[in-house]
Scaffold this motif. Structure first.
Motif, PDB file in Angstrom:
ATOM      1  N   PRO A 162      15.648  26.030 -25.993  1.00 10.36           N
ATOM      2  CA  PRO A 162      14.061  26.311 -25.643  1.00 10.36           C
ATOM      3  C   PRO A 162      13.486  26.214 -26.863  1.00 10.36           C
ATOM      4  N   ARG A 163      12.505  25.550 -26.989  1.00  7.46           N
ATOM      5  CA  ARG A 163      11.464  25.433 -28.238  1.00  7.46           C
ATOM      6  C   ARG A 163      11.256  26.785 -28.858  1.00  7.46           C
ATOM      7  N   ASP A 164      10.819  27.541 -28.296  1.00  7.43           N
ATOM      8  CA  ASP A 164      10.554  28.721 -28.967  1.00  7.43           C
ATOM      9  C   ASP A 164      11.600  29.741 -29.255  1.00  7.43           C
ATOM     10  N   GLY A 165      12.711  29.293 -29.091  1.00  3.30           N
ATOM     11  CA  GLY A 165      14.033  30.193 -29.435  1.00  3.30           C
ATOM     12  C   GLY A 165      14.208  31.150 -28.323  1.00  3.30           C
ATOM     13  N   TRP A 166      15.434  31.924 -28.190  1.00  5.06           N
ATOM     14  CA  TRP A 166      15.798  32.766 -27.347  1.00  5.06           C
ATOM     15  C   TRP A 166      16.454  33.862 -27.835  1.00  5.06           C
ATOM     16  N   PRO A 167      16.413  35.217 -27.356  1.00  5.38           N
ATOM     17  CA  PRO A 167      15.297  35.493 -26.147  1.00  5.38           C
ATOM     18  C   PRO A 167      13.896  35.652 -26.589  1.00  5.38           C
ATOM     19  N   ASN A 168      13.062  35.400 -25.711  1.00  5.03           N
ATOM     20  CA  ASN A 168      11.645  35.286 -25.856  1.00  5.03           C
ATOM     21  C   ASN A 168      10.982  36.328 -24.981  1.00  5.03           C
ATOM     22  N   PRO A 169      10.245  37.257 -25.588  1.00  5.08           N
ATOM     23  CA  PRO A 169       9.473  38.292 -24.993  1.00  5.08           C
ATOM     24  C   PRO A 169       8.726  37.892 -23.845  1.00  5.08           C
ATOM     25  N   GLN A 170       8.047  36.841 -24.146  1.00  2.30           N
ATOM     26  CA  GLN A 170       7.092  36.386 -22.977  1.00  2.30           C
ATOM     27  C   GLN A 170       7.833  36.041 -21.715  1.00  2.30           C
ATOM     28  N   ALA A 171       9.085  35.507 -21.775  1.00  2.00           N
ATOM     29  CA  ALA A 171       9.683  35.300 -20.554  1.00  2.00           C
ATOM     30  C   ALA A 171      10.218  36.514 -19.766  1.00  2.00           C
ATOM     31  N   GLY A 172      10.196  37.571 -20.415  1.00  2.00           N
ATOM     32  CA  GLY A 172      10.403  38.924 -19.541  1.00  2.00           C
ATOM     33  C   GLY A 172       9.415  39.348 -19.057  1.00  2.00           C
ATOM     34  N   ARG A 173       8.096  39.327 -19.848  1.00  2.00           N
ATOM     35  CA  ARG A 173       6.714  39.585 -19.135  1.00  2.00           C
ATOM     36  C   ARG A 173       6.426  38.769 -17.956  1.00  2.00           C
ATOM     37  N   ASN A 174       6.660  37.487 -17.890  1.00  2.00           N
ATOM     38  CA  ASN A 174       6.238  36.675 -16.713  1.00  2.00           C
ATOM     39  C   ASN A 174       7.233  36.614 -15.791  1.00  2.00           C
ATOM     40  N   ALA A 175       8.462  37.266 -15.954  1.00  2.00           N
ATOM     41  CA  ALA A 175       9.557  37.318 -15.007  1.00  2.00           C
ATOM     42  C   ALA A 175       9.219  38.155 -13.554  1.00  2.00           C
ATOM     43  N   SER A 176       8.254  39.136 -13.978  1.00  2.00           N
ATOM     44  CA  SER A 176       7.865  40.044 -12.858  1.00  2.00           C
ATOM     45  C   SER A 176       8.984  40.674 -12.031  1.00  2.00           C
ATOM     46  N   GLY A 177      10.125  41.047 -12.930  1.00  2.00           N
ATOM     47  CA  GLY A 177      11.037  41.823 -12.269  1.00  2.00           C
ATOM     48  C   GLY A 177      12.428  41.040 -12.183  1.00  2.00           C
ATOM     49  N   ALA A 178      12.517  39.654 -12.440  1.00  2.00           N
ATOM     50  CA  ALA A 178      13.716  39.144 -12.279  1.00  2.00           C
ATOM     51  C   ALA A 178      14.226  39.209 -13.630  1.00  2.00           C
ATOM     52  N   ASP A 179      14.662  40.329 -14.204  1.00  2.00           N
ATOM     53  CA  ASP A 179      15.091  40.611 -15.253  1.00  2.00           C
ATOM     54  C   ASP A 179      16.624  40.438 -15.461  1.00  2.00           C
ATOM     55  N   SER A 180      17.382  40.489 -14.372  1.00  2.00           N
ATOM     56  CA  SER A 180      18.779  40.104 -14.379  1.00  2.00           C
ATOM     57  C   SER A 180      18.961  38.590 -14.944  1.00  2.00           C
ATOM     58  N   ILE A 181      18.073  37.913 -14.310  1.00  2.00           N
ATOM     59  CA  ILE A 181      18.016  36.375 -14.568  1.00  2.00           C
ATOM     60  C   ILE A 181      17.801  36.049 -15.931  1.00  2.00           C
ATOM     61  N   ILE A 182      16.737  36.492 -16.563  1.00  2.00           N
ATOM     62  CA  ILE A 182      16.401  36.458 -17.999  1.00  2.00           C
ATOM     63  C   ILE A 182      17.590  36.885 -18.855  1.00  2.00           C
ATOM     64  N   GLU A 183      17.995  38.111 -18.623  1.00  2.00           N
ATOM     65  CA  GLU A 183      19.170  38.888 -19.415  1.00  2.00           C
ATOM     66  C   GLU A 183      20.460  38.036 -19.299  1.00  2.00           C
ATOM     67  N   GLY A 184      20.836  37.691 -18.045  1.00  2.00           N
ATOM     68  CA  GLY A 184      21.954  36.745 -18.196  1.00  2.00           C
ATOM     69  C   GLY A 184      21.845  35.290 -18.198  1.00  2.00           C
ATOM     70  N   ALA A 185      20.514  34.793 -18.886  1.00  2.00           N
ATOM     71  CA  ALA A 185      20.329  33.394 -19.136  1.00  2.00           C
ATOM     72  C   ALA A 185      21.319  32.948 -20.490  1.00  2.00           C
ATOM     73  N   ARG A 186      21.938  31.702 -20.252  1.00  2.00           N
ATOM     74  CA  ARG A 186      22.870  31.112 -21.320  1.00  2.00           C
ATOM     75  C   ARG A 186      22.162  30.291 -21.838  1.00  2.00           C
ATOM     76  N   VAL A 187      22.530  30.009 -23.207  1.00  2.00           N
ATOM     77  CA  VAL A 187      21.735  29.084 -24.125  1.00  2.00           C
ATOM     78  C   VAL A 187      22.681  27.775 -24.322  1.00  2.00           C
ATOM     79  N   PHE A 188      22.381  26.655 -24.386  1.00  2.00           N
ATOM     80  CA  PHE A 188      23.188  25.603 -24.681  1.00  2.00           C
ATOM     81  C   PHE A 188      22.665  24.633 -25.907  1.00  2.00           C
ATOM     82  N   ALA A 189      23.306  23.770 -26.628  1.00  2.00           N
ATOM     83  CA  ALA A 189      22.756  22.965 -27.717  1.00  2.00           C
ATOM     84  C   ALA A 189      22.410  21.915 -27.000  1.00  2.00           C
ATOM     85  N   THR A 190      22.892  21.504 -25.991  1.00  2.00           N
ATOM     86  CA  THR A 190      22.815  19.727 -25.510  1.00  2.00           C
ATOM     87  C   THR A 190      22.939  20.047 -23.941  1.00  2.00           C
TER      88      THR A 190
END
Length: 260
Positions: free
Chosen positions: A39-67
């Motif tokens: 992700p361009r702006d890094g992770w975790p990103n506070p804006q993602a949580g604010r716009n998830a509108s309650g889908a917190d478990s998906i945001i919190e469980g997201a995995r980041v990969f290099a490729t």
């Protein structure tokens, strides 16, 4: 671990807000696993949580990969979403047929992932080349670009339908989900006997009032009235309401006659 739904893979997403909106779309349609590729702006990103509108478990469980290669390494069937035809020989699926194909692969024990490209450019051809098939939505060809969350929502919607979910809208302990068709709350569809009883009473009142005139046209008028009310799919409560209307009108007429 058994995976019961496709995995969403966002490739080089740019804005945290869009990642959050995509997670919200995922939650709407039963998709729970999110993977992010650089992700361009890094992770975790506070804006993602604010716009998830309650889908917190998906945001919190997201995995980041290099490729992309790392993100799909454990998958057996990968779909790439794009609005552009690519110069490569590869099956093209609609979101609906992609959902069916995904369900078949999952039922056979496979692991399915769906690639979504960055907001500005979409997936690179090198990423599309790694997929088993391309997903293209039926959109206005002169304005085919969807934002990230819209693309996830469109594919997720077709997946949810394919998964056999028939409930509509919100469901709470006191408010059940909707179902397609006539919604009957605290009543039931009227029986034919109840309808016929109402027809008889209505036609008697209309005869007395002079509405069914001239007499030779009365049968056709009655038939049309019966067809009108039959087509309305009335409930038992609505038939009782109609009886009340007839009662009110006939009482009013009798009262007016007495006054004369």
């Amino acid at each position: 671990m058994t995976v019961h739904a496709p995995i969403v893979v966002l490739v080089h997403p740019q804005l945290g807000e869009n990642i959050g909106a995509a997670a919200r779309a995922m939650a709407n349609f039963g998709l729970s696993e999110l993977r992010l590729v650089e992700p361009r702006d890094g992770w975790p990103n506070p804006q993602a949580g604010r716009n998830a509108s309650g889908a917190d478990s998906i945001i919190e469980g997201a995995r980041v990969f290099a490729t992309v290669e790392e993100a799909i390494a454990d998958l057996t069937y990968v779909l790439a979403t794009t609005a552009r035809r690519r110069d490569m020989i590869k099956p093209i699926l609609t979101p609906e047929t992609a959902a069916r194909a995904s369900a078949e692969k999952l039922a056979a024990g496979g692991r399915v992932g769906i690639l979504f490209g960055p907001e500005r450019t979409g997936l690179e051809s090198d990423h599309v080349a790694l997929a088993d098939a391309i997903v293209m939505a039926p959109v206005n060809p002169r304005f085919a670009s969807l934002n990230l969350a819209q693309a996830v929502l469109l594919v997720g919607y077709e997946w949810f339908k394919q998964a056999g979910e028939e409930r509509l809208g919100r469901e709470t302990p006191v408010d059940p989900a909707g179902q397609e068709g006539l919604q009957v709350v605290e009543t039931r569809p009227a029986t034919k006997a109840e309808l016929l009883n109402f027809f008889t009473r209505l036609e008697t009142a209309l005869t007395r009032s002079g509405f069914l005139y001239p007499p030779e046209k009365a049968p056709i008028m009655i038939r049309n009235l019966r067809n009108l009310f039959s087509r309305a799919a009335l409930t038992e409560r609505e038939v009782r309401t109609l009886h009340g209307i007839v009662s009110s009108l006939t009482r009013e007429k009798r009262g007016a006659g007495e006054a004369e």
